[in-house]
Design an enzyme around this catalytic site. Structure first.
Site, PDB file in Angstrom:
ATOM      1  N   ASN A 104       0.911  -1.171   0.000  1.00 47.39           N
ATOM      2  CA  ASN A 104       0.000   0.000   0.000  1.00 47.39           C
ATOM      3  C   ASN A 104       0.934   1.201   0.000  1.00 47.39           C
ATOM      4  O   ASN A 104       1.738   1.342   0.931  1.00 47.39           O
ATOM      5  CB  ASN A 104      -0.840  -0.077   1.275  1.00 47.39           C
ATOM      6  CG  ASN A 104      -1.917   0.961   1.431  1.00 47.39           C
ATOM      7  OD1 ASN A 104      -2.457   1.097   2.508  1.00 47.39           O
ATOM      8  ND2 ASN A 104      -2.256   1.697   0.392  1.00 47.39           N
ATOM      9  N   ASN A 131      -6.701  10.463   0.360  1.00 51.21           N
ATOM     10  CA  ASN A 131      -6.704   9.481  -0.724  1.00 51.21           C
ATOM     11  C   ASN A 131      -6.165  10.170  -1.981  1.00 51.21           C
ATOM     12  O   ASN A 131      -6.099  11.409  -2.035  1.00 51.21           O
ATOM     13  CB  ASN A 131      -8.112   8.942  -0.948  1.00 51.21           C
ATOM     14  CG  ASN A 131      -8.493   7.899   0.102  1.00 51.21           C
ATOM     15  OD1 ASN A 131      -7.656   7.147   0.593  1.00 51.21           O
ATOM     16  ND2 ASN A 131      -9.767   7.867   0.468  1.00 51.21           N
ATOM     17  N   CYS A 183      -5.478   5.581   8.254  1.00 51.01           N
ATOM     18  CA  CYS A 183      -4.787   4.711   7.286  1.00 51.01           C
ATOM     19  C   CYS A 183      -3.791   3.871   8.082  1.00 51.01           C
ATOM     20  O   CYS A 183      -2.790   4.403   8.577  1.00 51.01           O
ATOM     21  CB  CYS A 183      -4.071   5.551   6.230  1.00 51.01           C
ATOM     22  SG  CYS A 183      -3.156   4.538   5.056  1.00 51.01           S
ATOM     23  N   GLY A 184      -4.105   2.592   8.205  1.00 51.05           N
ATOM     24  CA  GLY A 184      -3.290   1.741   9.075  1.00 51.05           C
ATOM     25  C   GLY A 184      -1.875   1.547   8.541  1.00 51.05           C
ATOM     26  O   GLY A 184      -0.888   1.768   9.253  1.00 51.05           O
ATOM     27  N   ASN A 185      -1.763   1.173   7.270  1.00 50.22           N
ATOM     28  CA  ASN A 185      -0.424   0.980   6.696  1.00 50.22           C
ATOM     29  C   ASN A 185       0.342   2.302   6.703  1.00 50.22           C
ATOM     30  O   ASN A 185       1.563   2.335   6.933  1.00 50.22           O
ATOM     31  CB  ASN A 185      -0.537   0.459   5.256  1.00 50.22           C
ATOM     32  CG  ASN A 185      -1.079  -0.953   5.204  1.00 50.22           C
ATOM     33  OD1 ASN A 185      -0.677  -1.814   5.981  1.00 50.22           O
ATOM     34  ND2 ASN A 185      -2.023  -1.193   4.318  1.00 50.22           N
ATOM     35  N   ASN A 218     -12.273   4.754  10.098  1.00 53.79           N
ATOM     36  CA  ASN A 218     -12.806   4.880   8.737  1.00 53.79           C
ATOM     37  C   ASN A 218     -13.752   3.695   8.503  1.00 53.79           C
ATOM     38  O   ASN A 218     -13.682   2.675   9.172  1.00 53.79           O
ATOM     39  CB  ASN A 218     -11.674   4.944   7.702  1.00 53.79           C
ATOM     40  CG  ASN A 218     -10.782   3.697   7.724  1.00 53.79           C
ATOM     41  OD1 ASN A 218     -10.841   2.891   8.644  1.00 53.79           O
ATOM     42  ND2 ASN A 218      -9.972   3.551   6.692  1.00 53.79           N
ATOM     43  N   HIS A 246     -15.721   0.389   7.052  1.00 55.92           N
ATOM     44  CA  HIS A 246     -15.419  -0.862   6.346  1.00 55.92           C
ATOM     45  C   HIS A 246     -16.645  -1.758   6.291  1.00 55.92           C
ATOM     46  O   HIS A 246     -17.417  -1.814   7.248  1.00 55.92           O
ATOM     47  CB  HIS A 246     -14.279  -1.603   7.056  1.00 55.92           C
ATOM     48  CG  HIS A 246     -12.944  -0.929   6.871  1.00 55.92           C
ATOM     49  ND1 HIS A 246     -12.100  -1.208   5.824  1.00 55.92           N
ATOM     50  CD2 HIS A 246     -12.334   0.065   7.576  1.00 55.92           C
ATOM     51  CE1 HIS A 246     -11.030  -0.448   5.900  1.00 55.92           C
ATOM     52  NE2 HIS A 246     -11.139   0.342   6.944  1.00 55.92           N
ATOM     53  N   GLU A 252     -10.659  -0.280  -1.901  1.00 56.75           N
ATOM     54  CA  GLU A 252     -10.666   0.867  -0.998  1.00 56.75           C
ATOM     55  C   GLU A 252     -11.516   2.028  -1.512  1.00 56.75           C
ATOM     56  O   GLU A 252     -11.554   2.297  -2.723  1.00 56.75           O
ATOM     57  CB  GLU A 252      -9.241   1.392  -0.776  1.00 56.75           C
ATOM     58  CG  GLU A 252      -8.411   0.558   0.155  1.00 56.75           C
ATOM     59  CD  GLU A 252      -7.206   1.306   0.675  1.00 56.75           C
ATOM     60  OE1 GLU A 252      -7.249   2.552   0.718  1.00 56.75           O
ATOM     61  OE2 GLU A 252      -6.211   0.642   1.029  1.00 56.75           O
ATOM     62  N   CYS A 312      -4.516  -3.229   2.904  1.00 56.17           N
ATOM     63  CA  CYS A 312      -5.268  -2.164   3.597  1.00 56.17           C
ATOM     64  C   CYS A 312      -5.200  -2.471   5.092  1.00 56.17           C
ATOM     65  O   CYS A 312      -5.738  -3.489   5.533  1.00 56.17           O
ATOM     66  CB  CYS A 312      -6.714  -2.153   3.113  1.00 56.17           C
ATOM     67  SG  CYS A 312      -7.719  -0.870   3.914  1.00 56.17           S
ATOM     68  N   GLY A 313      -4.517  -1.608   5.843  1.00 54.13           N
ATOM     69  CA  GLY A 313      -4.291  -1.878   7.264  1.00 54.13           C
ATOM     70  C   GLY A 313      -5.577  -1.827   8.072  1.00 54.13           C
ATOM     71  O   GLY A 313      -5.898  -2.761   8.820  1.00 54.13           O
ATOM     72  N   GLY A 340      -8.442  -2.128   6.865  1.00 64.32           N
ATOM     73  CA  GLY A 340      -9.274  -3.205   6.323  1.00 64.32           C
ATOM     74  C   GLY A 340      -8.930  -4.547   6.947  1.00 64.32           C
ATOM     75  O   GLY A 340      -9.812  -5.370   7.220  1.00 64.32           O
TER      76      GLY A 340
HETATM   77  N1  LIG Z   1      -9.137   4.303   1.440  1.00 68.99           N
HETATM   78  C1  LIG Z   1      -9.239   4.399   2.916  1.00 68.99           C
HETATM   79  C2  LIG Z   1      -8.039   5.162   3.497  1.00 68.99           C
HETATM   80  C3  LIG Z   1      -6.799   4.353   3.466  1.00 68.99           C
HETATM   81  C4  LIG Z   1      -6.945   3.086   4.237  1.00 68.99           C
HETATM   82  C5  LIG Z   1      -5.875   2.049   3.950  1.00 68.99           C
HETATM   83  N2  LIG Z   1      -4.845   2.456   3.051  1.00 68.99           N
HETATM   84  C6  LIG Z   1      -5.279   1.571   5.259  1.00 68.99           C
HETATM   85  O1  LIG Z   1      -4.110   1.159   5.264  1.00 68.99           O
HETATM   86  O2  LIG Z   1      -5.988   1.587   6.276  1.00 68.99           O
HETATM   87  C7  LIG Z   1     -10.464   5.207   3.252  1.00 68.99           C
HETATM   88  O3  LIG Z   1     -10.907   5.976   2.403  1.00 68.99           O
HETATM   89  O4  LIG Z   1     -10.929   5.058   4.390  1.00 68.99           O
END
Ligand SMILES: N[C@H](CCC[C@H](N)C(=O)O)C(=O)O
Length: 279
Positions: free
Chosen positions: A13, A66, A75-77, A162, A164, A213, A222-223, A225
């Site tokens: 990511n 984004n 954003c976890g990662n 965020n 999910h 995402e 996706c962290g 996620g």
């Molecule tokens: N697209 C995600 C943000 C990045 C999340 C993902 N890159 C992670 O590592 O958590 C959102 O709009 O909530």
């Protein structure tokens, strides 16, 4: 304007990281779209902006956009790459770092092996908080956990700050990620749209995961996620408290003891190159 940046990734990511600790961040939405474009710019899933803390309880603030220029909650990662960046840049000598995002305070720990453990805070199941409109829907209960019938899937709906929506599939490789993913992302029941997860349970301590995402489309990992999928799997009775998550970009380790306990995510954070671009 000339912009210095660092390109990084967490399990594939990928991010453009901008140090805004000495001068304020001032990119327009169009400049962020150009920066994030894989042909006309640098290219990334998200842009991470590191700012001084506005609160004595935190060491830094970190903002996530984004690649569309939309600012998002978490954003976890990216949070792991944030730690790698501030330590390598000499912005801190700490190895346990508190950082504020839009709606959470995170505790991040740089491990001796270079991986980073993030206390992601507790999951939130309150539909109004996501927000997710459940009116007219009847969930199926799995181990007492609600799975909601949306877009032909049974969705577990979880916020890690965020939003999910995760479904269990027999095989992630043949799952309809690229067709069903955008339908779920844009379903009107999700007023802020949603990240759509596809989880294959390999064992009670191992899953494979793909995530379509919000804004970014399918990413290699996706962290948040991975956290949402493991939490949903534990609540549904499919998983134990420590789970290895196999993503297309690498491995993440997720731990959750249930209830209001925090979700812990451990994984890699890699610097690829430093660069400058004129926007
Ligand atoms: N697209 C995600 C943000 C990045 C999340 C993902 N890159 C992670 O590592 O958590 C959102 O709009 O909530």
């Amino acid at each position: 304007m000339r912009l210095r940046f660092t390109k990084m990734h967490g399990a594939g990511n990928d991010f453009v990281v901008i140090d805004a600790t000495r001068e304020p961040f001032a990119l327009t939405r169009e400049q962020m779209r150009l920066l994030g474009d894989r042909r006309f710019g640098v290219g990334c899933d998200q842009i991470l902006v590191i700012e001084p803390s506005t609160d004595t309880g935190a060491d830094f603030r970190y903002r996530i956009f984004n690649n569309t220029g939309d600012e998002v909650e978490h954003c976890g990662n990216g949070s792991r790459c944030f730690v790698r960046f501030v330590v390598d840049a000499g912005l801190t000598t700490k190895r346990e770092i508190h950082v504020d995002t839009m709606n959470r305070r995170l505790l991040l720990t740089l491990q001796d092996d270079g991986r980073v453990t993030v206390d992601m805070g507790p999951p939130v199941f309150d539909h109004a908080a996501l927000p997710f409109d459940v009116s007219g829907l009847e969930p199926r209960l799995e181990n007492g956990f609600e799975l909601w019938p949306v877009q032909g899937a049974e969705l577990a709906v979880v916020s890690m700050g965020n939003p999910h929506a995760v479904q269990r599939v027999d095989d992630v490789e043949t799952a309809a990620v690229l067709t069903q993913g955008p339908l779920i992302e844009h379903d009107p029941r999700f007023a802020k749209r949603v990240n759509a997860g596809f989880m294959q349970v390999l064992a009670r301590d191992r899953i494979a995961l793909r995530v379509y995402e919000r804004d970014a489309g399918e990413t290699l990992a996706c962290g948040t996620g991975a956290c949402a999928a493991v939490v949903a799997g534990i609540r549904a009775g499919w998983l134990d408290a420590v789970v290895e998550v196999q993503t297309r970009g690498g491995l993440l380790r997720i731990e959750w003891a249930g209830g209001q306990s925090p979700v812990l995510m451990t994984g890699p954070a890699v610097k690829v190159f430093d660069g400058e671009i004129t926007l």
